[in-house]
Scaffold this active site. Structure first.
Site, PDB file in Angstrom:
ATOM      1  N   ASP A  96      84.620 101.519  43.572  1.00 42.61           N
ATOM      2  CA  ASP A  96      84.662 100.402  42.468  1.00 42.61           C
ATOM      3  C   ASP A  96      83.944 100.603  41.309  1.00 42.61           C
ATOM      4  O   ASP A  96      82.991 100.470  41.525  1.00 42.61           O
ATOM      5  CB  ASP A  96      85.137  98.726  42.953  1.00 42.61           C
ATOM      6  CG  ASP A  96      86.066  98.438  41.671  1.00 42.61           C
ATOM      7  OD1 ASP A  96      86.124  98.469  40.990  1.00 42.61           O
ATOM      8  OD2 ASP A  96      86.718  97.577  42.483  1.00 42.61           O
ATOM      9  N   ASP A 106      83.604 101.185  32.408  1.00 45.13           N
ATOM     10  CA  ASP A 106      84.199 101.950  33.899  1.00 45.13           C
ATOM     11  C   ASP A 106      84.287 102.787  34.063  1.00 45.13           C
ATOM     12  O   ASP A 106      84.362 103.662  35.054  1.00 45.13           O
ATOM     13  CB  ASP A 106      85.887 100.827  33.745  1.00 45.13           C
ATOM     14  CG  ASP A 106      85.706  99.291  33.739  1.00 45.13           C
ATOM     15  OD1 ASP A 106      86.112  98.661  34.871  1.00 45.13           O
ATOM     16  OD2 ASP A 106      85.600  98.952  33.100  1.00 45.13           O
ATOM     17  N   THR A 115      85.519  93.684  36.317  1.00 46.84           N
ATOM     18  CA  THR A 115      85.717  93.757  34.681  1.00 46.84           C
ATOM     19  C   THR A 115      86.021  92.418  34.074  1.00 46.84           C
ATOM     20  O   THR A 115      84.683  92.213  33.210  1.00 46.84           O
ATOM     21  CB  THR A 115      87.051  95.044  34.527  1.00 46.84           C
ATOM     22  OG1 THR A 115      86.844  95.512  34.896  1.00 46.84           O
ATOM     23  CG2 THR A 115      86.327  95.177  32.785  1.00 46.84           C
ATOM     24  N   ASP A 133      87.991  97.381  46.948  1.00 50.34           N
ATOM     25  CA  ASP A 133      87.946  95.772  45.786  1.00 50.34           C
ATOM     26  C   ASP A 133      87.509  95.338  47.061  1.00 50.34           C
ATOM     27  O   ASP A 133      86.145  93.999  47.238  1.00 50.34           O
ATOM     28  CB  ASP A 133      88.563  95.030  45.442  1.00 50.34           C
ATOM     29  CG  ASP A 133      89.249  95.420  43.845  1.00 50.34           C
ATOM     30  OD1 ASP A 133      88.092  95.527  43.576  1.00 50.34           O
ATOM     31  OD2 ASP A 133      90.573  94.834  43.671  1.00 50.34           O
ATOM     32  N   ILE A 147      83.384  99.574  38.330  1.00 47.13           N
ATOM     33  CA  ILE A 147      83.144  98.353  38.129  1.00 47.13           C
ATOM     34  C   ILE A 147      84.155  97.029  38.679  1.00 47.13           C
ATOM     35  O   ILE A 147      85.149  97.367  38.204  1.00 47.13           O
ATOM     36  CB  ILE A 147      83.311  98.141  36.316  1.00 47.13           C
ATOM     37  CG1 ILE A 147      81.971  98.717  35.794  1.00 47.13           C
ATOM     38  CG2 ILE A 147      82.664  96.838  36.260  1.00 47.13           C
ATOM     39  CD1 ILE A 147      82.055  98.313  34.195  1.00 47.13           C
ATOM     40  N   ASP A 148      83.100  96.633  39.921  1.00 46.52           N
ATOM     41  CA  ASP A 148      83.969  95.589  40.189  1.00 46.52           C
ATOM     42  C   ASP A 148      84.017  94.449  39.191  1.00 46.52           C
ATOM     43  O   ASP A 148      82.666  93.934  39.569  1.00 46.52           O
ATOM     44  CB  ASP A 148      83.780  95.411  41.518  1.00 46.52           C
ATOM     45  CG  ASP A 148      85.308  93.946  42.331  1.00 46.52           C
ATOM     46  OD1 ASP A 148      85.681  94.403  42.093  1.00 46.52           O
ATOM     47  OD2 ASP A 148      84.406  93.863  43.238  1.00 46.52           O
ATOM     48  N   GLU A 193      88.976 103.512  41.510  1.00 48.69           N
ATOM     49  CA  GLU A 193      90.210 102.322  40.534  1.00 48.69           C
ATOM     50  C   GLU A 193      91.041 102.800  39.586  1.00 48.69           C
ATOM     51  O   GLU A 193      91.369 103.122  39.212  1.00 48.69           O
ATOM     52  CB  GLU A 193      89.724 100.898  40.181  1.00 48.69           C
ATOM     53  CG  GLU A 193      90.500 100.429  40.026  1.00 48.69           C
ATOM     54  CD  GLU A 193      89.913  99.054  38.927  1.00 48.69           C
ATOM     55  OE1 GLU A 193      88.703  98.873  39.121  1.00 48.69           O
ATOM     56  OE2 GLU A 193      91.010  98.510  38.652  1.00 48.69           O
TER      57      GLU A 193
END
Ligand SMILES: Nc1ncnc2c1ncn2[C@@H]1O[C@H](COP(=O)(O)O)[C@@H](OP(=O)(O)O)[C@H]1O
Ligand SMILES: [Mg+2]
Ligand SMILES: [Mg+2]
Ligand SMILES: [Mg+2]
Length: 349
Positions: free
Chosen positions: A134, A46, A139, A286, A136-137, A71
């Site tokens: 984001d 991330d 996770t 998101d 890593i959306d 994020e």
């Protein structure tokens, strides 16, 4: 206004971040996973993805007014307990840059990496341009070895004008209910859209290009419904009530991340429902990229009251709880079923 330059930079940034994430997911070490103050997971990937996207965008689009709403932040990496993790992120970022066209900037110090991550501290809003990321959306999906996405969007005067979704584990062929996945399926999709020009998908290796459209079905009986894999993120029982009202035959397809928006944009399913538990506030990163990917493919994204999502209010989406996504024909039917189901639920509580 055309966003050609911005799109090229965003595709490069998201593709490079996807390479870093794929490398980490293949060899995930327990020490790479940490818990944030809200108890949600965060990994070196991330942070690494956020640093890479921030660096690539800044390099490709030099501008004094660069603004990124992202994020993650570097808070947990700055203390003594974060040093080992920070070194690992630095190595990952430098290795990814060195193996691609950025070898001349692959000597980053840990301070450079912290600065790149904290570039994402902007608050967004209705004025000017802001990137929304984001890194890593999904996770939790990433940790399970399932779906996740690198989701990058651009806001201009409060509107989403560009979106890129890199989905490293999404098959290039349909994931609709009746399609059994096979280990032979090629994985890795890049979806992208700019306002007024439609949505395209290509393999993450960039080898071909396809214009995509949402499903045009008016008949829920023949369609798939998407929702979160995590029951903590969306009320599965509520979507099942709605699905019953509409006459859905197939069980819901539960997958993580904005890969749902990508899959919907190419017609794998016809509906995506998201009903968070009470009190949860949705964040713009998101949904921003997913939203334009679906709308440019002919779909509609709305809150539970049928209003379009408003990305101009800062980090949070201010909405009537629930996000519903479908095609133009099904939306009125779906809104009616959502309204009835919410009323029934309220009267039974
Ligand atoms: N209680 C909750 N309700 C709804 N969404 C939540 C949630 N807790 C976390 N999320 C969000 O759900 C996202 C994943 O969506 P999905 O369920 O579709 O995979 C998470 O993104 P991150 O994984 O980027 O943190 C996080 O922002
Ligand atoms: Mg998170
Ligand atoms: Mg997310
Ligand atoms: Mg995330």
């Amino acid at each position: 206004m055309s966003y050609e330059k911005e799109l090229a930079a965003a595709k490069k940034a998201a593709s490079l971040a996807a390479l870093l994430c794929q490398k980490v997911q293949k060899a995930l070490l327990q020490s790479d996973i940490h818990s944030k103050s809200d108890k949600s997971p965060v990994t070196v990937a991330d942070y690494g993805s956020q640093a890479l996207v921030s660096l690539v965008l800044e390099r490709e689009l030099p501008s004094e007014s660069f603004s990124l709403v992202a994020e993650e932040d570097s808070g947990d990496l700055r203390g003594n307990s974060g040093q080992e993790t920070l070194q690992r992120i630095r190595t990952l970022v430098n290795d990814t840059l060195a193996n691609n066209e950025y070898s001349s900037v692959s000597n980053l110090t840990t301070d450079d990496v912290l600065r790149a991550i904290d570039n994402g501290k902007s608050e967004g809003g209705s004025r000017g341009q802001h990137w929304v990321l984001d890194p890593i959306d999904g996770t939790k999906g990433f940790l399970r070895g399932d779906q996740y996405a690198i989701a990058l969007a651009l806001l201009d005067e409060g509107k989403v004008v560009l979106g890129v979704l890199a989905c490293p584990n999404l098959p290039l062929t349909s994931i609709s209910g009746e399609n059994q996945q096979s280990s032979q399926d090629k994985l890795g999709c890049l979806f992208f859209a700019t306002v007024g020009t439609g949505t395209y998908m290509q393999p993450l290796d960039g080898s071909s290009l396809l214009k995509v459209h949402v499903s045009t079905t008016e008949n829920p009986e023949e369609a798939s419904l998407f929702e979160s894999f995590e029951a903590a993120h969306s009320l599965h029982d509520l979507s099942s009530t709605i699905a019953k009202k509409l006459g859905f035959k197939a069980p819901p397809v539960r997958i993580d991340s904005q890969a749902k928006y990508g899959a919907l944009s190419r017609g794998d399913g016809a509906i995506y429902l998201r009903f968070p538990h009470k009190g949860y506030r949705e964040k713009i990163w998101d949904h921003a990229a997913g939203c334009i990917v679906v709308t440019e493919a002919g779909g509609v994204v709305a809150d539970a009251a049928g209003n379009p999502l408003d990305f101009s209010k800062g980090k949070y989406l201010d909405l009537e709880t629930g996000i519903i996504v479908t095609n133009q024909k099904l939306m009125p039917l779906l809104l009616k079923a959502v309204k009835e189901s919410l009323e029934e639920r309220a009267s039974s509580l």
